[in-house]
Design an enzyme around this catalytic site. Structure first.
Site, PDB file in Angstrom:
ATOM      1  N   GLU A  34       0.812  -0.990  -0.376  1.00 54.66           N
ATOM      2  CA  GLU A  34       0.019  -0.114   0.205  1.00 54.66           C
ATOM      3  C   GLU A  34       1.482   1.278   0.056  1.00 54.66           C
ATOM      4  O   GLU A  34       2.085   1.761   0.624  1.00 54.66           O
ATOM      5  CB  GLU A  34      -0.468  -0.047   1.484  1.00 54.66           C
ATOM      6  CG  GLU A  34      -2.082   1.196   1.317  1.00 54.66           C
ATOM      7  CD  GLU A  34      -2.370   1.181   2.895  1.00 54.66           C
ATOM      8  OE1 GLU A  34      -2.915   0.289   2.940  1.00 54.66           O
ATOM      9  OE2 GLU A  34      -3.830   2.150   2.503  1.00 54.66           O
ATOM     10  N   ARG A 260       5.208 -12.684   9.077  1.00 58.03           N
ATOM     11  CA  ARG A 260       6.128 -11.537   9.453  1.00 58.03           C
ATOM     12  C   ARG A 260       7.571 -11.841   9.631  1.00 58.03           C
ATOM     13  O   ARG A 260       8.409 -12.656  10.515  1.00 58.03           O
ATOM     14  CB  ARG A 260       5.378 -10.183   9.467  1.00 58.03           C
ATOM     15  CG  ARG A 260       4.026 -10.551   9.333  1.00 58.03           C
ATOM     16  CD  ARG A 260       3.328  -9.110  10.255  1.00 58.03           C
ATOM     17  NE  ARG A 260       4.235  -7.918  10.391  1.00 58.03           N
ATOM     18  CZ  ARG A 260       3.057  -7.250   9.248  1.00 58.03           C
ATOM     19  NH1 ARG A 260       1.885  -7.549   8.448  1.00 58.03           N
ATOM     20  NH2 ARG A 260       3.346  -5.409   9.172  1.00 58.03           N
ATOM     21  N   LYS A 270       5.069   0.489   9.465  1.00 57.12           N
ATOM     22  CA  LYS A 270       4.659   1.775   8.252  1.00 57.12           C
ATOM     23  C   LYS A 270       4.325   3.262   8.770  1.00 57.12           C
ATOM     24  O   LYS A 270       4.207   3.841   9.111  1.00 57.12           O
ATOM     25  CB  LYS A 270       4.253   2.078   6.563  1.00 57.12           C
ATOM     26  CG  LYS A 270       4.892   1.224   5.255  1.00 57.12           C
ATOM     27  CD  LYS A 270       4.353   1.628   4.183  1.00 57.12           C
ATOM     28  CE  LYS A 270       3.596  -0.085   4.191  1.00 57.12           C
ATOM     29  NZ  LYS A 270       2.130   0.319   4.033  1.00 57.12           N
TER      30      LYS A 270
HETATM   31  P1  ATP Z   1       2.783  -2.201   7.938  1.00 59.37           P
HETATM   32  O1  ATP Z   1       2.397  -2.257   8.840  1.00 59.37           O
HETATM   33  O2  ATP Z   1       3.911  -1.544   7.572  1.00 59.37           O
HETATM   34  O3  ATP Z   1       2.034  -1.042   6.880  1.00 59.37           O
HETATM   35  P2  ATP Z   1       1.504  -3.767   5.592  1.00 59.37           P
HETATM   36  O4  ATP Z   1       1.399  -5.356   5.481  1.00 59.37           O
HETATM   37  O5  ATP Z   1       0.861  -2.927   6.410  1.00 59.37           O
HETATM   38  O6  ATP Z   1       2.792  -3.602   6.546  1.00 59.37           O
HETATM   39  P3  ATP Z   1       1.694  -4.008   2.714  1.00 59.37           P
HETATM   40  O7  ATP Z   1       1.931  -2.387   1.823  1.00 59.37           O
HETATM   41  O8  ATP Z   1       0.346  -3.746   3.023  1.00 59.37           O
HETATM   42  O9  ATP Z   1       2.442  -3.234   4.552  1.00 59.37           O
HETATM   43  O10 ATP Z   1       2.642  -5.234   2.571  1.00 59.37           O
HETATM   44  C1  ATP Z   1       3.063  -5.520   1.146  1.00 59.37           C
HETATM   45  C2  ATP Z   1       3.277  -6.885   1.742  1.00 59.37           C
HETATM   46  O11 ATP Z   1       4.795  -6.993   2.304  1.00 59.37           O
HETATM   47  C3  ATP Z   1       2.210  -7.325   2.175  1.00 59.37           C
HETATM   48  O12 ATP Z   1       1.736  -8.944   1.556  1.00 59.37           O
HETATM   49  C4  ATP Z   1       2.724  -7.959   3.552  1.00 59.37           C
HETATM   50  O13 ATP Z   1       2.033  -9.231   3.448  1.00 59.37           O
HETATM   51  C5  ATP Z   1       3.680  -7.803   3.164  1.00 59.37           C
HETATM   52  N1  ATP Z   1       4.449  -7.587   5.008  1.00 59.37           N
HETATM   53  C6  ATP Z   1       4.791  -5.973   4.807  1.00 59.37           C
HETATM   54  N2  ATP Z   1       5.285  -6.697   6.988  1.00 59.37           N
HETATM   55  C7  ATP Z   1       5.899  -7.368   6.544  1.00 59.37           C
HETATM   56  C8  ATP Z   1       7.209  -8.203   7.451  1.00 59.37           C
HETATM   57  N3  ATP Z   1       7.370  -7.435   7.956  1.00 59.37           N
HETATM   58  N4  ATP Z   1       7.311  -9.598   7.217  1.00 59.37           N
HETATM   59  C9  ATP Z   1       7.088 -10.373   5.796  1.00 59.37           C
HETATM   60  N5  ATP Z   1       6.014  -9.485   4.965  1.00 59.37           N
HETATM   61  C10 ATP Z   1       5.560  -7.815   5.181  1.00 59.37           C
HETATM   62 MG    MG Z   2      -1.405  -3.021   4.803  1.00 59.40          MG
END
Ligand code: ATP
Ligand code: MG
Length: 559
Positions: A34, A260, A270
């Site tokens: 995102e 994760r 983020k």
């Molecule tokens: P954040 O909390 O940092 O915003 P998010 O999962 O909401 O993390 P996204 O932009 O939706 O962030 O993530 C893009 C992809 O990266 C998703 O498929 C998510 O599952 C993966 N991802 C995010 N954080 C991790 C992590 N700590 N370890 C492995 N994969 C991750």
């Molecule tokens: Mg997300």
């Protein structure tokens, strides 16, 4: 393990799927960030996995921006994310997409659901919807608007889209089961009204699809075969499958969840990173203390080190908190063979070599790499006044201190053995200068004397060296799991950045690459602030893991 055996359970599933001829043997994956912030080390795990398994199976990977939340997203983030994925060494070729590319298709899907009596417009308030949803232990209740006719729903949805209603006045919901044990299945929201423009779709829409509605369907529209995501989406899988069951679509992705990556002493959210950036706690998203990809790049981590690290930690379903030391070791290993050696004195102490003729300069030949002859040598000017590291002198030294002490001898790397004859202090007793004498028969590499001393220290010529700002980075947090605190401010390490006025050898004037400062660590010229007029270096990593013990103890306490 045999080289041909899949490295983890996901690769095993994919290899079995290919063997069974599923999806005609194709492998299509996607990395779906995102664009509401910069990527962090956790995302690197997902990137390496998604692009990695596709590469290994002659498949393809979409970089798809999951942009269903226009209030929080921006083009700046889109561009930063692209740069980060490229930096890691992956290429989406022409498979760049956005959830917003499918807004028309998603709207069609919503109208199909309405026509099948599988979706309805609900006019309850957000709070009422929450109340009606029930809890983990209590079933939810049906909304009074649940039985609106398809025609009424179609009419309401199109008027929502056209901007007739206020934000929050109604939503479109799936009609599934308000008593499902899985709360995600209790008539989840599919669309809500947001009267703002979208960074990619412009001002065409007054309604935007929810992530859960857009995400799984975007995978299906794109022909993603293996939809790899983190464990928190396991409970959403039945919902994604429900959409696929209702709507007839040409592809049916298979979702597989993995754990994760959490990194000790680092934030991998983020939202929380954004708070640090917005709050001015760090200097932007690329602050070298952050575990963002931009921060690690600016810090000087080579992308190969990040990829090695991700390979090393593997892919499982087990929750974990990985030691920062593991990442730093990958960095050391990746730099060790490649970084030329240089000399810099971070906290200079002047040494006058009293028996060295004034005005004379000798040229010392220094190896650029101890293990790689091909790196060649460079010349280092040696003169009567030099700088050594303050920490390499001790007035009251323990017996085993083999560096400079009154009456003691030490070798200057690539130069001579010197003896400390006199300690000069200021009015308040601080050591400000040492007077030493050198033994002309001990020139390095000359073979004229095989006299040995126990210690060797680094140095630079006072006159020929140059000033440089060196930024010494350390852990940003004092706690091993900052992500578990709502407020991280009390847990910031006050010493996470120390700036010193160092002196560096002349060969560093043109430095464009990462080097090892002998005995100190790996350093790189700062991508933003370093120039020929003002040298600025970042410490990438020290030579040894000084945190290892503390970190191991903290992690043990955790588990
Ligand atoms: P954040 O909390 O940092 O915003 P998010 O999962 O909401 O993390 P996204 O932009 O939706 O962030 O993530 C893009 C992809 O990266 C998703 O498929 C998510 O599952 C993966 N991802 C995010 N954080 C991790 C992590 N700590 N370890 C492995 N994969 C991750
Ligand atoms: Mg997300």
């Amino acid at each position: 393990m045999n080289d041909n055996e899949p490295k983890d359970f996901i690769r095993q599933i994919i290899s079995d799927d290919i063997a069974a001829g599923k999806h005609e043997g194709a492998v299509v994956t996607r990395f779906p960030p995102e664009p509401n912030g910069f990527l962090h080390i956790g995302h690197a795990k997902s990137i390496c996995l998604n692009f990695g398994v596709a590469e290994e199976n002659a498949g393809k990977t979409f970089l798809r921006f999951d942009d269903t939340n226009p209030g929080k997203e921006s083009l700046e983030y889109v561009e930063a994310i692209k740069a980060d994925v490229r930096w890691l060494g992956f290429d989406w070729a022409d498979h760049l997409s956005h959830a917003s590319d499918y807004f028309d298709q998603l709207y069609d899907a919503a109208t199909q659901l309405i026509k099948m009596d599988k979706a309805y417009v609900d006019s309850l308030s957000a709070e009422e919807i929450r109340d009606y949803r029930g809890t983990l232990t209590e079933p939810g209740k049906n909304s009074p608007h649940r039985d609106r006719s398809s025609d009424e729903n179609l009419d309401l949805l199109s008027r929502m889209r056209d901007g007739e209603f206020d934000e929050g006045s109604c939503v479109l919901r799936a009609k599934i089961d308000m008593s499902s044990p899985n709360i995600n299945m209790r008539d989840p929201t599919l669309y809500r009204i947001r009267k703002i423009a979208h960074q990619n779709a412009g001002d065409k829409w007054n309604i935007y699809p929810m992530y859960d509605f857009a995400h799984g369907l975007s995978d299906a529209f794109e022909g993603v075969t293996h939809s790899l995501c983190t464990l928190e989406f396991q409970d959403h899988r039945p919902l994604y499958d429900w959409f696929l069951d209702q709507l007839s679509l040409p592809h049916r992705p298979r979702q597989i969840e993995f754990s994760r990556l959490n990194l000790a002493y680092a934030l991998t959210s983020k939202r929380k990173l954004n708070a640090l950036v917005e709050g001015g706690v760090v200097n932007g998203w690329d602050d070298p203390r952050l575990a963002t990809l931009a921060g690690m790049r600016r810090r000087g981590y080579p992308p190969s080190a990040v990829r090695d690290f991700i390979g090393r930690i593997g892919v499982t379903k087990k929750d974990n908190l990985i030691e920062m030391g593991v990442l730093e070791n990958s960095v050391r290993e990746n730099l060790g063979d490649e970084a030329p050696r240089r000399m810099a004195v971070l906290r200079p102490l002047k040494v006058v070599i009293t028996n060295f003729p004034e005005g004379e300069v000798e040229s010392m030949t220094a190896m650029n790499h101890p293990g790689r002859e091909g790196f060649g040598t460079r010349e280092m000017p040696f003169s009567r006044e030099i700088f050594v590291e303050q920490g390499d002198f001790m007035e009251e030294a323990p017996r085993k201190f083999f560096r400079l002490k009154p009456g003691g001898e030490v070798r200057l790397r690539f130069a001579y053995i010197i003896r400390c004859d006199e300690v000069i202090k200021d009015d308040v007793g601080n050591v400000i200068e040492l007077h030493c004498s050198y033994d002309p028969n001990t020139r390095s590499g000359s073979g004229s004397s095989d006299r040995k001393v126990k210690g060797t220290i680094h140095w630079v010529s006072a006159e020929h060296s140059q000033p440089a700002e060196v930024r010494l980075y350390d852990r940003l947090f004092t706690v091993v799991n900052p992500g578990s605190f709502d407020d991280v401010m009390p847990h910031l390490n006050p010493d996470s950045l120390e700036v010193v006025e160092a002196r560096v050898e002349p060969a560093l004037r043109l430095a464009e690459q990462t080097v090892q400062f002998e005995r100190l660590g790996y350093f790189c010229p700062d991508a933003v602030d370093h120039s020929e007029d003002k040298l600025v270096f970042n410490r990438i990593v020290t030579l040894r893991d000084t945190w290892a013990k503390v970190e191991k103890a903290a992690l043990q306490q955790q588990s």
